[in-house]
Design a protein around this motif. Structure first.
Motif, mmCIF file in Angstrom:
data_model
loop_
_atom_site.group_PDB
_atom_site.id
_atom_site.type_symbol
_atom_site.label_atom_id
_atom_site.label_comp_id
_atom_site.label_asym_id
_atom_site.label_seq_id
_atom_site.Cartn_x
_atom_site.Cartn_y
_atom_site.Cartn_z
ATOM 1 N N GLN A 1 -19.607 3.098 -11.421
ATOM 2 C CA GLN A 1 -18.254 2.818 -11.503
ATOM 3 C C GLN A 1 -17.564 3.521 -12.264
ATOM 4 O O GLN A 1 -16.297 3.729 -12.296
ATOM 5 N N GLU A 2 -18.224 4.322 -13.305
ATOM 6 C CA GLU A 2 -17.481 5.197 -14.274
ATOM 7 C C GLU A 2 -16.804 6.391 -13.554
ATOM 8 O O GLU A 2 -15.595 6.781 -13.680
ATOM 9 N N GLU A 3 -17.678 7.010 -12.517
ATOM 10 C CA GLU A 3 -17.236 7.997 -11.917
ATOM 11 C C GLU A 3 -16.214 7.624 -10.749
ATOM 12 O O GLU A 3 -15.213 8.492 -10.770
ATOM 13 N N SER B 1 -23.596 1.365 -13.514
ATOM 14 C CA SER B 1 -22.489 1.482 -14.519
ATOM 15 C C SER B 1 -21.681 2.895 -14.462
ATOM 16 O O SER B 1 -20.713 3.338 -14.390
ATOM 17 N N GLN B 2 -22.779 3.993 -14.165
ATOM 18 C CA GLN B 2 -22.627 5.497 -14.010
ATOM 19 C C GLN B 2 -21.570 5.517 -12.685
ATOM 20 O O GLN B 2 -20.746 6.152 -12.705
ATOM 21 N N ASN C 1 -13.018 7.401 -12.655
ATOM 22 C CA ASN C 1 -12.493 8.874 -13.129
ATOM 23 C C ASN C 1 -11.770 9.388 -11.835
ATOM 24 O O ASN C 1 -10.472 9.895 -11.868
#
Length: 67
Positions: free
Chosen positions: A22-24, A19-20, A27
């Motif tokens: 994918q979020e990065e 999840s982290q 962004n």
């Protein structure tokens, strides 16, 4: 600790990391998209200063082959 509890904890860590990541990536993609949009706008404004034609006329002349 039992194997199932250990596996559940490992799965949770894997999902959290995924999840982290994918979020990065999202962004970074949004940052790149914004920079490219600003660059395109700047190029349009510079072309307007050089040619004296507005951005709308630049687009329509490019589509219809007039200039």
């Amino acid at each position: 600790m039992s194997d199932s509890a250990s596996q559940a904890r490992d799965d949770w860590y894997q999902e959290a990391a995924k999840s982290q990541i994918q979020e990065e990536r999202m962004n970074r993609a949004e940052l790149l998209n914004g920079r490219v949009a600003m660059l395109g706008f700047l190029i349009g404004l510079l072309t307007e200063l050089i040619t004296g034609q507005g951005i709308a006329s630049q687009i329509t002349f490019g589509l219809f082959g007039r200039g």
